[in-house]
Design a protein around this motif. Structure first.
Motif, PDB file in Angstrom:
ATOM      1  N   GLN C  42       1.286  -1.258  -0.080  1.00  0.00           N
ATOM      2  CA  GLN C  42      -0.322  -0.067   0.155  1.00  0.00           C
ATOM      3  C   GLN C  42       0.525   1.134  -0.153  1.00  0.00           C
ATOM      4  O   GLN C  42       0.752   2.494  -0.610  1.00  0.00           O
ATOM      5  N   SER C  43       2.010   1.437   0.628  1.00  0.00           N
ATOM      6  CA  SER C  43       2.336   2.480   0.673  1.00  0.00           C
ATOM      7  C   SER C  43       3.765   3.013  -0.518  1.00  0.00           C
ATOM      8  O   SER C  43       4.318   3.704  -1.094  1.00  0.00           O
ATOM      9  N   ARG C  44       3.035   1.520  -1.193  1.00  0.00           N
ATOM     10  CA  ARG C  44       4.344   2.442  -2.321  1.00  0.00           C
ATOM     11  C   ARG C  44       3.323   2.547  -3.583  1.00  0.00           C
ATOM     12  O   ARG C  44       4.152   2.689  -4.368  1.00  0.00           O
ATOM     13  N   MET C  45       2.849   2.342  -3.057  1.00  0.00           N
ATOM     14  CA  MET C  45       1.233   2.320  -4.257  1.00  0.00           C
ATOM     15  C   MET C  45       1.722   3.999  -4.207  1.00  0.00           C
ATOM     16  O   MET C  45       1.229   4.201  -2.892  1.00  0.00           O
ATOM     17  N   PRO C  46       0.670   3.952  -5.362  1.00  0.00           N
ATOM     18  CA  PRO C  46      -0.081   5.326  -5.363  1.00  0.00           C
ATOM     19  C   PRO C  46      -1.192   5.543  -4.250  1.00  0.00           C
ATOM     20  O   PRO C  46      -1.846   4.987  -4.154  1.00  0.00           O
ATOM     21  N   HIS C  47      -1.362   7.123  -3.514  1.00  0.00           N
ATOM     22  CA  HIS C  47      -2.626   7.094  -3.364  1.00  0.00           C
ATOM     23  C   HIS C  47      -3.564   7.163  -3.309  1.00  0.00           C
ATOM     24  O   HIS C  47      -3.896   6.999  -4.478  1.00  0.00           O
ATOM     25  N   GLY C  48      -4.175   6.460  -2.571  1.00  0.00           N
ATOM     26  CA  GLY C  48      -6.108   5.732  -3.163  1.00  0.00           C
ATOM     27  C   GLY C  48      -6.403   4.060  -3.125  1.00  0.00           C
ATOM     28  O   GLY C  48      -7.308   3.756  -3.579  1.00  0.00           O
ATOM     29  N   SER C  49      -5.117   3.806  -3.628  1.00  0.00           N
ATOM     30  CA  SER C  49      -5.495   2.572  -4.490  1.00  0.00           C
ATOM     31  C   SER C  49      -4.864   1.642  -3.230  1.00  0.00           C
ATOM     32  O   SER C  49      -5.408   1.663  -1.840  1.00  0.00           O
ATOM     33  N   ASP C  50      -5.435   0.430  -3.197  1.00  0.00           N
ATOM     34  CA  ASP C  50      -5.981  -0.665  -2.377  1.00  0.00           C
ATOM     35  C   ASP C  50      -5.886  -2.130  -2.736  1.00  0.00           C
ATOM     36  O   ASP C  50      -5.714  -3.031  -4.052  1.00  0.00           O
ATOM     37  N   ALA C  51      -4.354  -2.566  -2.223  1.00  0.00           N
ATOM     38  CA  ALA C  51      -3.851  -3.542  -2.597  1.00  0.00           C
ATOM     39  C   ALA C  51      -3.912  -4.623  -2.277  1.00  0.00           C
ATOM     40  O   ALA C  51      -3.702  -5.588  -2.687  1.00  0.00           O
ATOM     41  N   ALA C  52      -5.146  -4.950  -0.954  1.00  0.00           N
ATOM     42  CA  ALA C  52      -5.558  -6.089  -0.940  1.00  0.00           C
ATOM     43  C   ALA C  52      -6.767  -6.542  -2.104  1.00  0.00           C
ATOM     44  O   ALA C  52      -6.741  -7.850  -2.493  1.00  0.00           O
ATOM     45  N   GLU C  53      -7.339  -5.301  -2.656  1.00  0.00           N
ATOM     46  CA  GLU C  53      -8.387  -5.932  -3.636  1.00  0.00           C
ATOM     47  C   GLU C  53      -7.533  -6.196  -4.716  1.00  0.00           C
ATOM     48  O   GLU C  53      -7.630  -7.157  -5.483  1.00  0.00           O
ATOM     49  N   ALA C  54      -6.675  -5.582  -4.800  1.00  0.00           N
ATOM     50  CA  ALA C  54      -5.745  -6.414  -5.960  1.00  0.00           C
ATOM     51  C   ALA C  54      -5.231  -7.811  -6.261  1.00  0.00           C
ATOM     52  O   ALA C  54      -4.403  -8.261  -7.058  1.00  0.00           O
ATOM     53  N   LEU C  55      -4.012  -7.888  -4.872  1.00  0.00           N
ATOM     54  CA  LEU C  55      -4.288  -8.809  -4.544  1.00  0.00           C
ATOM     55  C   LEU C  55      -5.032 -10.193  -4.604  1.00  0.00           C
ATOM     56  O   LEU C  55      -5.139 -11.067  -5.113  1.00  0.00           O
ATOM     57  N   VAL C  56      -6.315 -10.014  -4.604  1.00  0.00           N
ATOM     58  CA  VAL C  56      -7.231 -11.233  -4.681  1.00  0.00           C
ATOM     59  C   VAL C  56      -7.250 -11.170  -6.015  1.00  0.00           C
ATOM     60  O   VAL C  56      -7.191 -12.312  -6.310  1.00  0.00           O
TER      61      VAL C  56
END
Lengths: 217, 263, 217
Positions: C42-56
């Protein structure tokens, strides 16, 4: 384990389906510590496999993905997509106080702009290092002004809009004068009694003069 | 002898007897009495939950006796366990005395069975764990990791106060001198000495000291006082050094000096 | 400077499309040999990103492939499919052979965590040598957990993310046979009914709640 052995034995006679071969190439490229040549892939895969063909499929599969299958010399590897390289950098921002030399140089430029390097040095009484000026330019707090119409046509420095924004000033004219600095207790020494016909007063005139040159456009 | 016979009675088949002897040979290979008990319990060929602790206690005691007989040195904890099992055995065999304190033989036996079952469970768990696919053996991590490069960006900052203080510092630097040095209206003795050393060479005849006071210092009374005093002090210095002669004709008469004639 | 600031401000309101976020997660996970936590992603992705969802999405995409997206504790990693291990003889790392005592100690810690040294000794019936614990700590398979709130405040041991990663476990809850052991009451820490010989009978009182603290949810 037995299944795997069986697979291997069968593969002596029949190559695994292309989907399986693609999986194999994918796993080997992923885990290998170095780029892998086609012949190396071939030798690792079951007999009858076609590593080159599997690579074509795998390459296609990774098109437009976050990583891609790339050729390195005559070998293959999986690499981060070039447009995502920035994700591999972790930026830590550290805020430091500007050096005394830089602050003084900046102060002189802001009070006396446009001002040449020689003038800055005369006011500070010490030479101004190139690094200090470069740093201020890089910070976008100062920039080059018009050249002075004097012998040598030296460049002048002026402060930028970014400088005014940072310090919350509408214009450089809003900077407090020496008298105000003194009444605010910012001057470190009292002038000797009498005898000080205010080098400040004429300096102030000089500075407003300088600034007017800049702001009257 | 009788004890040995007891042990022999416990060992039914040849294979079990051989196993028992193997145990003795391996006595150092056991990880303590509990481990030994667990191994012995296998000869019962029953689920650990239905194990006969009494039978196990007898097996253990027989084993210890056999080891003693063969003069195998046993660690103290094996003997502690043997003593405890002998105690347990007596508790299990004899009805508890009325009013006796402490846990019953059954409770102690149940806990020992639990301990054995738990140890076995942990060994099974360890075996299952080690049988799992393992990283670096069955599945693999990225071979060419692309490390995150840490870029340290330094930003500099300053406040308006820093700026003003900086400017004030520069603009006041020239003016700043210790207060005692600030003597626009003072003529120092050092100044006078310097001046007189330069002039005295020309003064072969008696000359009034006041004539040495520099131009511009004779009119303003404060300046004149300062310059006169400085020159008087300087002339005393010079006379002391033997550079000049000094005289005064009368009280309040003008002071005169001249270069000391060369000998 | 201004552009960058603007971009960042905009991204507070508009995150990159999910497809792009998936690519980013893919790139970061591929690049790292170690599992990466969601918050790190999350911290490395742009603001507003949802790493957890992208992981799914990413996890689904790699199902059945030569590499897969696996969960390791609260972190994620890409690992080769275990059925292809036989292709990777070259990459196989020789792990240090663990002693039986070390393996048992590791198993006890993983099933009973957080567990004190006295509890491990009570289960094994022998004292645990310092070297065994040191080796497991050095391999980064166990680490110190919280101190037990009992007299003497003994340290406890728990397994690490590295342990989960090594054995391909999503969490310590996925340990083989854990449920059966628990329902059989074998993970309970039963105090011995007095008069029981133990390796450290004086420390036995410490055995309290045991693994329940970790596994109860």
């Amino acid at each position: 384990m037995n299944d795997v052995e069986q697979d291997q034995e069968e593969s002596l006679f029949e190559a695994p389906p292309m989907g399986e071969q693609e999986r194999m190439v994918e796993a080997v490229l992923f885990a290998s510590a170095e780029p892998v040549t086609v012949s190396e892939l071939q030798s690792r895969m079951p007999h009858g496999s076609d590593a080159a063909e599997a690579l074509v499929y795998l390459r296609k599969r990774y098109e437009g993905r976050g990583v891609s299958v790339v050729k390195v010399g005559d070998a293959w590897a999986i690499r981060t997509a070039p447009d995502l390289g920035y994700l591999m950098q972790k930026e830590t921002v550290e805020t430091r106080k500007l050096s005394r030399a830089a602050i003084e140089t900046l102060a002189i430029i802001s009070y006396h702009q446009p001002v040449t390097r020689a003038e800055i040095e005369e006011i500070r009484g010490v030479s101004v290092s190139r690094g200090t000026v470069d740093q201020l330019i890089e910070m976008e707090w100062i920039r080059f002004g018009r050249r002075r119409m004097t012998p040598g046509r030296p460049v002048t420095f002026v402060v930028t809009q970014g400088f005014l924004d940072h310090f919350g000033l509408e214009s450089a004219r809003d900077l407090p004068g020496l008298k105000e600095l003194r009444s605010a207790g910012l001057l470190e020494s009292r002038p000797p009694p009498g005898l000080m016909p205010g080098p400040d007063s004429d300096e102030e005139e000089e500075s407003t003069e300088g600034q007017s040159e800049l702001f009257e456009d | 002898m009788a004890e040995e016979q007891d042990f022999q009675a416990d060992v039914v088949s040849v294979s079990e007897r051989m196993a028992a002897e193997a145990l003795i040979v391996d006595v150092d290979g056991f990880e303590g009495p509990l481990d030994l008990l667990l191994t012995l319990s296998r000869t019962q060929k029953v689920d650990l939950r239905t194990i006969s602790v009494l039978e196990l206690a007898e097996q253990y005691l027989g084993f210890i006796e056999k080891a003693r007989h063969l003069r195998i040195e046993l660690a103290a904890d094996y003997l502690v366990m043997a003593a405890w099992l002998a105690f347990l055995k007596s508790r299990l065999l004899l009805p508890p005395e009325p009013g006796e304190e402490g846990p019953s033989g059954e409770e102690l036996a149940a806990h020992l069975a639990f301990q054995l079952e738990r140890l076995q469970a942990m060994r099974d768990g360890a075996a299952k764990l080690m049988a799992r696919d393992q990283l670096g053996r069955d599945f693999f991590a990225r071979g060419i990791p692309e490390d995150v490069t840490r870029v340290r960006r330094v930003t500099y900052t300053a406040t308006l106060l820093d700026l003003m203080q900086g400017y004030a510092r520069i603009r006041t630097k020239d003016e700043f001198r210790p207060f005692v040095m600030d003597r626009e209206s003072l003529y120092t003795m050092e100044q006078a000495l310097d001046r007189m050393r330069g002039l005295i060479g020309f003064a072969g005849d008696w000359t009034e000291l006041t004539s040495y006071v520099p131009e511009g210092w004779e009119t303003d009374p404060a300046k004149r006082r300062s310059a006169t005093a400085a020159h008087f002090a300087a002339s005393l210095e010079l006379a002391k050094a033997g550079a000049i002669e000094i005289r005064q004709g009368d009280t309040f008469a003008p002071i005169q000096i001249r270069r000391k004639p060369d000998e």
